[in-house]
Design a protein around this motif. Structure first.
Motif, PDB file in Angstrom:
ATOM      1  N   LEU A 190      -2.833  -9.146   3.458  1.00 35.34           N
ATOM      2  CA  LEU A 190      -3.633  -8.880   2.261  1.00 35.34           C
ATOM      3  C   LEU A 190      -2.878  -9.297   1.007  1.00 35.34           C
ATOM      4  O   LEU A 190      -3.460  -9.873   0.081  1.00 35.34           O
ATOM      5  N   TYR A 191      -1.587  -9.021   0.976  1.00 33.08           N
ATOM      6  CA  TYR A 191      -0.781  -9.411  -0.183  1.00 33.08           C
ATOM      7  C   TYR A 191      -0.818 -10.923  -0.386  1.00 33.08           C
ATOM      8  O   TYR A 191      -1.002 -11.412  -1.506  1.00 33.08           O
ATOM      9  N   ALA A 219       5.193  -7.128  -3.908  1.00 37.89           N
ATOM     10  CA  ALA A 219       5.589  -7.265  -2.504  1.00 37.89           C
ATOM     11  C   ALA A 219       6.301  -6.019  -1.992  1.00 37.89           C
ATOM     12  O   ALA A 219       6.358  -5.788  -0.780  1.00 37.89           O
ATOM     13  N   LEU A 220       6.838  -5.215  -2.892  1.00 36.87           N
ATOM     14  CA  LEU A 220       7.500  -3.988  -2.455  1.00 36.87           C
ATOM     15  C   LEU A 220       6.532  -3.050  -1.742  1.00 36.87           C
ATOM     16  O   LEU A 220       6.940  -2.254  -0.894  1.00 36.87           O
ATOM     17  N   SER A 221       5.246  -3.141  -2.085  1.00 37.66           N
ATOM     18  CA  SER A 221       4.263  -2.286  -1.414  1.00 37.66           C
ATOM     19  C   SER A 221       4.183  -2.606   0.074  1.00 37.66           C
ATOM     20  O   SER A 221       3.923  -1.726   0.897  1.00 37.66           O
ATOM     21  N   VAL A 222       4.418  -3.874   0.421  1.00 36.72           N
ATOM     22  CA  VAL A 222       4.420  -4.264   1.831  1.00 36.72           C
ATOM     23  C   VAL A 222       5.573  -3.589   2.566  1.00 36.72           C
ATOM     24  O   VAL A 222       5.409  -3.053   3.670  1.00 36.72           O
ATOM     25  N   CYS A 239       6.889 -11.086   8.106  1.00 38.89           N
ATOM     26  CA  CYS A 239       6.658 -10.356   6.855  1.00 38.89           C
ATOM     27  C   CYS A 239       7.599 -10.848   5.762  1.00 38.89           C
ATOM     28  O   CYS A 239       7.183 -11.087   4.620  1.00 38.89           O
ATOM     29  N   LEU A 240       8.865 -10.986   6.123  1.00 44.55           N
ATOM     30  CA  LEU A 240       9.849 -11.433   5.146  1.00 44.55           C
ATOM     31  C   LEU A 240       9.532 -12.836   4.649  1.00 44.55           C
ATOM     32  O   LEU A 240       9.594 -13.115   3.442  1.00 44.55           O
ATOM     33  N   VAL A 241       9.156 -13.712   5.569  1.00 42.40           N
ATOM     34  CA  VAL A 241       8.829 -15.089   5.186  1.00 42.40           C
ATOM     35  C   VAL A 241       7.600 -15.113   4.280  1.00 42.40           C
ATOM     36  O   VAL A 241       7.546 -15.855   3.291  1.00 42.40           O
ATOM     37  N   CYS A 242       6.597 -14.289   4.610  1.00 44.49           N
ATOM     38  CA  CYS A 242       5.403 -14.202   3.760  1.00 44.49           C
ATOM     39  C   CYS A 242       5.763 -13.762   2.344  1.00 44.49           C
ATOM     40  O   CYS A 242       5.280 -14.332   1.354  1.00 44.49           O
ATOM     41  N   LEU A 243       6.600 -12.758   2.262  1.00 40.04           N
ATOM     42  CA  LEU A 243       6.980 -12.244   0.948  1.00 40.04           C
ATOM     43  C   LEU A 243       7.786 -13.272   0.157  1.00 40.04           C
ATOM     44  O   LEU A 243       7.569 -13.458  -1.044  1.00 40.04           O
ATOM     45  N   ALA A 260       6.350  -1.293 -12.625  1.00 41.06           N
ATOM     46  CA  ALA A 260       5.986  -2.155 -11.503  1.00 41.06           C
ATOM     47  C   ALA A 260       6.491  -1.593 -10.179  1.00 41.06           C
ATOM     48  O   ALA A 260       5.785  -1.627  -9.159  1.00 41.06           O
ATOM     49  N   THR A 261       7.714  -1.060 -10.189  1.00 45.22           N
ATOM     50  CA  THR A 261       8.267  -0.475  -8.970  1.00 45.22           C
ATOM     51  C   THR A 261       7.484   0.764  -8.551  1.00 45.22           C
ATOM     52  O   THR A 261       7.152   0.946  -7.369  1.00 45.22           O
ATOM     53  N   SER A 262       7.168   1.613  -9.520  1.00 43.25           N
ATOM     54  CA  SER A 262       6.383   2.816  -9.223  1.00 43.25           C
ATOM     55  C   SER A 262       5.009   2.446  -8.681  1.00 43.25           C
ATOM     56  O   SER A 262       4.497   3.085  -7.752  1.00 43.25           O
ATOM     57  N   SER A 263       4.421   1.420  -9.246  1.00 42.04           N
ATOM     58  CA  SER A 263       3.117   0.963  -8.778  1.00 42.04           C
ATOM     59  C   SER A 263       3.172   0.528  -7.321  1.00 42.04           C
ATOM     60  O   SER A 263       2.304   0.885  -6.516  1.00 42.04           O
ATOM     61  N   SER A 264       4.201  -0.219  -6.962  1.00 36.91           N
ATOM     62  CA  SER A 264       4.323  -0.693  -5.585  1.00 36.91           C
ATOM     63  C   SER A 264       4.503   0.463  -4.610  1.00 36.91           C
ATOM     64  O   SER A 264       3.930   0.460  -3.510  1.00 36.91           O
ATOM     65  N   VAL A 265       5.289   1.455  -5.005  1.00 39.80           N
ATOM     66  CA  VAL A 265       5.499   2.616  -4.135  1.00 39.80           C
ATOM     67  C   VAL A 265       4.183   3.369  -3.929  1.00 39.80           C
ATOM     68  O   VAL A 265       3.839   3.765  -2.805  1.00 39.80           O
ATOM     69  N   LEU A 266       3.429   3.560  -4.994  1.00 39.12           N
ATOM     70  CA  LEU A 266       2.154   4.271  -4.885  1.00 39.12           C
ATOM     71  C   LEU A 266       1.158   3.502  -4.026  1.00 39.12           C
ATOM     72  O   LEU A 266       0.489   4.077  -3.153  1.00 39.12           O
ATOM     73  N   ILE A 267       1.050   2.206  -4.257  1.00 42.35           N
ATOM     74  CA  ILE A 267       0.084   1.404  -3.503  1.00 42.35           C
ATOM     75  C   ILE A 267       0.472   1.335  -2.030  1.00 42.35           C
ATOM     76  O   ILE A 267      -0.371   1.494  -1.136  1.00 42.35           O
ATOM     77  N   GLY A 268       1.758   1.105  -1.758  1.00 40.94           N
ATOM     78  CA  GLY A 268       2.198   1.058  -0.369  1.00 40.94           C
ATOM     79  C   GLY A 268       1.983   2.378   0.349  1.00 40.94           C
ATOM     80  O   GLY A 268       1.559   2.412   1.511  1.00 40.94           O
TER      81      GLY A 268
END
Length: 356
Positions: A245-246, A83-86, A109-113, A14-22
């Motif tokens: 978008l998130y 949310a890490l992608s953000v 951004c923080l509040v959205c996440l 999941a972490t790797s996915s967020s890094v790639l997408i972001g």
């Protein structure tokens, strides 16, 4: 031991996915910036750009890895990590694209996440889906039919009516199209997952017309998503597009899953309260992000504004001394009783137009 291992495997995926997408947002944005005819103006030159395809490959890989993470870890852990992608895209955008995000935008951004995370944590879990026949029955449910109809109508209105008027001004137009269509994409992808699972188990579903309908739906929805995501990235800052978008995408997916899989019936009151609180938190975050995005606000200039704030008017008897920006060494003096005024050096006092 096996469950612990699976949990950490899912966490890593999941972490790797967020890094790639972001990161993919930044790579695609770099490619879009080099276009002569911008994507926001209807251009499709990015399809010939290897850099854009690199970003697209990174995004597709990230989504596949994210899908695999659900096989190892609970959805309540995997989904919020999206949310890490953000955060990744916001940091990279400031470093690589020179985009600025003021302090209120960062708070937004923080509040959205945080709000999205609360919604996901308290949202009902998906019902298990084992066969394509079960999915076919659920797809005929009136609730999901109405949801799909509302999504299609909303997207048509956004594309043909609101986009020509507000598409270049408000990121919600492009992002809502992407997020709403994305919820249908996820539902179709889950159906394809069932098709693959049944087929690998020896129950061939490739001859079922629904399997091919799901495949066509996925291809069409992803195409629409990519077109309008590219337009959003081309026109607006990545640090603005990504969190919105998130929020939109996650909210639509949760709603679609709840309707399709009938998960809300047994939801306890504390989870209902959590979902509502999370929703209003998200709304607050979007307001902070959108309402003040063009203002130059930081901790440094906030302190300077407080320090440099003009003094309040001083009243002495019949006179009010008001410092003016136009005359640094002069003071405007107003006769309170007779409503007369004049300008003079600080050492000179006037009353009723005469030197006192």
């Amino acid at each position: 031991m096996s469950e612990t291992r699976d949990f950490y495997i899912g966490l890593g995926l999941a972490t790797s996915s967020s890094v790639l997408i972001g990161s993919s947002f930044i790579v695609k944005k770099k490619a879009l910036q080099a276009l002569s005819v911008r994507a926001g103006q209807g251009g499709y030159g990015y399809l010939r750009d290897p850099l854009w395809w690199l970003g697209m490959t990174m995004m597709a890989s990230g989504e596949c890895i994210n899908f695999a993470a659900y096989a190892f870890a609970p959805a309540t852990m995997v989904t919020p990590l999206g949310a890490l992608s953000v955060l990744v895209s916001a940091v990279l955008a400031s470093r690589m694209l020179g985009e600025k995000l003021n302090i209120l935008g960062k708070i937004g951004c923080l509040v959205c996440l945080l709000g999205s995370t609360v919604v996901v944590l308290h949202a009902p879990k998906e019902q298990n889906l084992n066969t394509l026949a079960e999915l076919s029955e659920k797809l005929h449910d009136p609730g999901f039919v109405i949801y799909a109809f509302v999504v299609v109508v909303t997207v048509v209105v956004l594309i043909f009516y609101l986009e020509p008027r507000y598409g270049q001004k408000n990121p919600l137009v492009y992002v809502t199209v992407t997020g709403a269509i994305g919820s249908l994409t996820v539902m179709a992808c889950k159906g394809l997952g069932v098709v693959i699972k049944q087929t690998l188990q020896g129950d061939n579903q490739l001859t079922n017309w629904l399997s091919w309908m799901l495949l066509v739906s996925v291809a069409f929805c992803i195409s629409v998503q990519m077109i309008y995501l590219n337009k959003a990235l081309d026109v607006f800052n990545t640090s603005v597009v990504t969190p919105i978008l998130y929020v939109v995408f996650t909210s639509c997916v949760i709603l679609a899953s709840a309707i399709l899989f009938k998960e809300w019936g047994g939801l306890p009151p504390d989870d209902i309260a959590g979902v509502l609180c999370g929703f209003f938190t998200v709304v607050s975050g979007i307001f902070l992000l959108q309402a003040f995005k063009d203002m130059s606000i930081s901790m440094n200039n906030l302190a300077r504004v407080k320090k440099d704030a003009p003094a309040l008017p001083q009243c002495n008897g019949n006179y009010v001394s008001v410092p003016t920006a136009a005359y640094e060494e002069r003071v405007e003096l107003v006769d309170v009783k007779h409503n007369s005024f004049s300008s003079a050096p600080d050492s000179t006092m006037y009353k009723n137009g005469h030197r006192s």
